[in-house]
Structure formats: C-alpha cells, structure tokens
Write an enzyme that holds these catalytic residues in place. Structure first.
Site, mmCIF file in Angstrom:
data_model
loop_
_atom_site.group_PDB
_atom_site.id
_atom_site.type_symbol
_atom_site.label_atom_id
_atom_site.label_comp_id
_atom_site.label_asym_id
_atom_site.label_seq_id
_atom_site.Cartn_x
_atom_site.Cartn_y
_atom_site.Cartn_z
ATOM 1 C CG HIS A 134 37.517 60.699 71.729
ATOM 2 N ND1 HIS A 134 38.372 61.765 71.642
ATOM 3 C CD2 HIS A 134 36.509 61.076 72.555
ATOM 4 C CE1 HIS A 134 37.903 62.764 72.391
ATOM 5 N NE2 HIS A 134 36.775 62.373 72.944
ATOM 6 C CG ASP A 169 33.033 66.615 72.083
ATOM 7 O OD1 ASP A 169 33.787 66.603 73.086
ATOM 8 O OD2 ASP A 169 32.061 65.869 71.967
ATOM 9 C CG HIS A 171 36.274 65.497 75.748
ATOM 10 N ND1 HIS A 171 34.905 65.509 75.932
ATOM 11 C CD2 HIS A 171 36.826 65.332 76.977
ATOM 12 C CE1 HIS A 171 34.637 65.350 77.224
ATOM 13 N NE2 HIS A 171 35.781 65.249 77.875
ATOM 14 C CG ASP A 258 31.362 67.503 75.534
ATOM 15 O OD1 ASP A 258 31.440 68.300 74.577
ATOM 16 O OD2 ASP A 258 31.893 66.385 75.522
#
Length: 360
Positions: A134, A169, A171, A258
């Site tokens: 990120h 991931d 996200h 995740d």
C-alpha cells in the site's frame, strides 16, 4: 530441483508494531518455526539466507527523501502536520520506535530475494516479512511504510527483466499498481475483495493502466463470501492466459493471507488450498518466483498458509504438504449463487477491457 531460499533473520523478531495494531511482525518467525520442525528449511536444494537492511539510495528509487526523513524522524518521536499528510501517525500507520528500522530490514529481505534471483542463486525465494503493497512514494497506508514489492519490481525491471507482479492479498495492491500504471515492463495483477466493501476502495475492472501501460494493470475485484472454487475459476480464466501472453522473466508474488476464512479484517471464505493451487500454476511456467508475505490477521491461519506456500514452492513431499492443508469449507447454495454471478460479471469485464490488448 528448484533452488529455494527462505529469507529470515532473528533480527526481524526484535521489532514490533504497537500492541493494539492488528499487524503482527511475529508471523514470519512462527512460520519458520513450523517449517524447521518439519525439516523443510534444508536439504533438497532448500536453504536460508539472512537479509541486510535496504540502503537509503535504493529506497529513494521509489520513496522521496522527504518522506524517508519524515519516517525516521517520527520514529524518534518528532512528528508534524507534514508527516500526518503523508499518512504517518494515522490509526493504520501509527508512530512507534520501530516504524523505520523494521520496514527497512523487511524491505531488505525482499531485495535480498531479488538479488538471489538475478544472480541465479535462487529459483524461488520467500520473504514472509515482506509484501507492504500500500505504501506510496510519499505515503504510509494500510500498515505499510516502505513498499518493498514495488522496489523489487523496479530493481528486476532495471536489470532488463519482464516482471509479472501477482497480488492475492485481500486488499487491492494499490501502491504497486500505481507505481507501474503507465509502464509495460511490469504487469500487475491483483485479486482482492471489491473496493466497494473494503480498504483501500480501489482496484476496479476499468483501472487498466495508461499510455504504454494500458492493459498491463489488471484488477479482479471479488465479492464478499468468495470461496475456493470460485476464486480458482477467476484465477485460471484471467491470470493464466495473461501470464502466458505476457511471458514474464520473473514473477513477484505478494501472498497476503487475509483472504482466508476467519480473517478479522476481511470477508472472503478461502482455505489455504487456494494459495497452494495458485503456486502450482505459477510453478508450471518455470519462471523464477519471488514471494513475500503481506496481510493476514488471523495469526494461526496465516502462518499455516505461509508454511504450506513454502512447502509447495520448495517442492516438499505430498504428505508434509497435506499436514498443512485446511479442510474444505461448506458452501451454501445462496453463497454459491451470489458469488458466481458477481465473479462471472467481473471475468467478462476484465476480458473486455484487457484481453484484446494482448491478442487473447
């Protein structure tokens, strides 16, 4: 046999995020402990290598000097409004004494992996302490302060390699996608929970790159409740043809765990078998693979998934891999219907937006 290198040092255990932060730096050491107990860190061309901290001159290939200074200063307890505007000191990127030294060493571990692959000393390398996808050039976000995977892609590309960056991931891998949005020497593919229901709120099917990078940024947003079979169908339908068409020299694989069922920060319903299946697909291309960790906030599930990932990457026997596999989860008919419809729509949108650019 594949030369497989596990990147780890006890030095990484000296650092931690604040106790109330979901990001847990102990996951890499706990993964290593499982692997060591199973005899999966040596023999059969498996080995370990300790990282060195990333050099500032290398960090500046992606991050600005102003941002790096703000990070280092904040770690010493000095912080101002300019730093806050860079995301430093927010709830998901808190200020703490290890906030500079830890990501610099974790990034160094990923860059160590890249060097091993470039030199031919490794065919696969895994840094479970990496995957901070990120972070931007002047932005801390989503527990990420320094973007090791973007830097690894840059270094591999600078060495003349065509790079395929795959991010599973839960996200969206926004920091890496943005870094290469107008480039075609790095293709980014991100499978993630739909940004309408999860941070960072990006990564939709129409975000496809620009200029020379058009068609080289691929986003696959997934609905809440996505389960193994639906995920693998999307992966096989979208990622595999693009991998074959792009024909990279090296694969960088961000393996956030995740997306697993039971993760407290997200809403997919995967088992770790999905990640193992994806790795088997990647290995079939016979390309070097640089793998990192990433998210994963149910600690036990995450370390088990990463241990299975390493055992698959490193070529261990089926019995040991089976010890690490999750049991299949029951999928309700309502879940199946809802997820299938959403994923079919996404597949069609990605095909329409991307495939023609690659003559698919």
């Amino acid at each position: 046999m594949r030369k497989a290198v596990f990147i780890y040092s006890p030095e990484l255990e000296k650092y931690s995020y604040p106790s109330d932060c979901p990001f847990n730096t102990s996951r890499a050491g706990k993964t290593r402990k499982i692997l060591d107990s199973m005899g999966l860190l040596s023999g059969g061309n498996r080995s370990e290598t300790a990282p060195t901290p990333a050099q500032r001159v290398v960090l500046k290939k992606f991050h600005s000097a102003r941002y790096l200074h703000a990070l280092k200063t904040a770690a010493k307890g000095r912080w101002n409004a300019e730093a806050l505007n860079m995301g430093i000191g927010t709830p998901d990127c808190p200020i703490f004494k290890d906030m500079y030294d830890y990501p610099v060493l974790a990034c160094g571990a990923t860059l160590t992996a890249a060097k091993l692959i470039l030199s031919g000393a490794a065919d696969v390398a895994f840094n479970p302490s990496g995957g901070f996808h990120h972070a931007g050039p002047e932005l801390a976000a989503g527990f990420c302060y320094i973007n090791d995977v973007a830097l690894a892609c840059m270094i591999l590309a600078e060495a003349g390699k065509r790079v395929l960056y795959l991010d599973v991931d839960v996200h969206h891998g926004d920091g890496v996608a943005n870094a290469f949005y107008d480039r075609n020497d790095v293709m980014t593919i991100s499978f993630h929970q739909n940004g309408r229901t999860l941070f960072p709120g990006t990564g939709f099917e129409d975000e496809i790159g620009a200029g020379e990078g058009k068609g080289h940024c691929v986003n696959v947003p997934l609905p809440i409740g996505t389960y193994d079979q639906a995920y693998i169908k999307a992966f096989e339908t979208i990622a595999l043809p693009l991998l074959a068409a792009y024909n990279p020299d090296v694969i960088v694989f961000e393996l956030g765990a995740d997306g697993l069922a039971g993760d407290p920060l997200a809403h997919l319903r995967l088992t770790n078998n999905t990640y193992a299946d994806i790795i088997e697909h990647l290995l079939s291309f016979d390309k070097p693979i640089l793998a990192t960790g990433g998210g994963g906030y149910n600690i036990d599930n995450t370390i088990k998934a990463w241990a299975l990932a390493w055992s698959t990457l490193a070529g261990s026997d089926a019995n040991r891999k089976n010890q690490l596999r999750d049991k299949a989860l029951v999928v309700s008919s309502q879940q199946r219907d809802t997820v299938t419809a959403a994923i079919e729509a996404t597949i069609e949108a990605v095909k329409k937006n991307i495939f023609g650019i690659h003559s698919l």
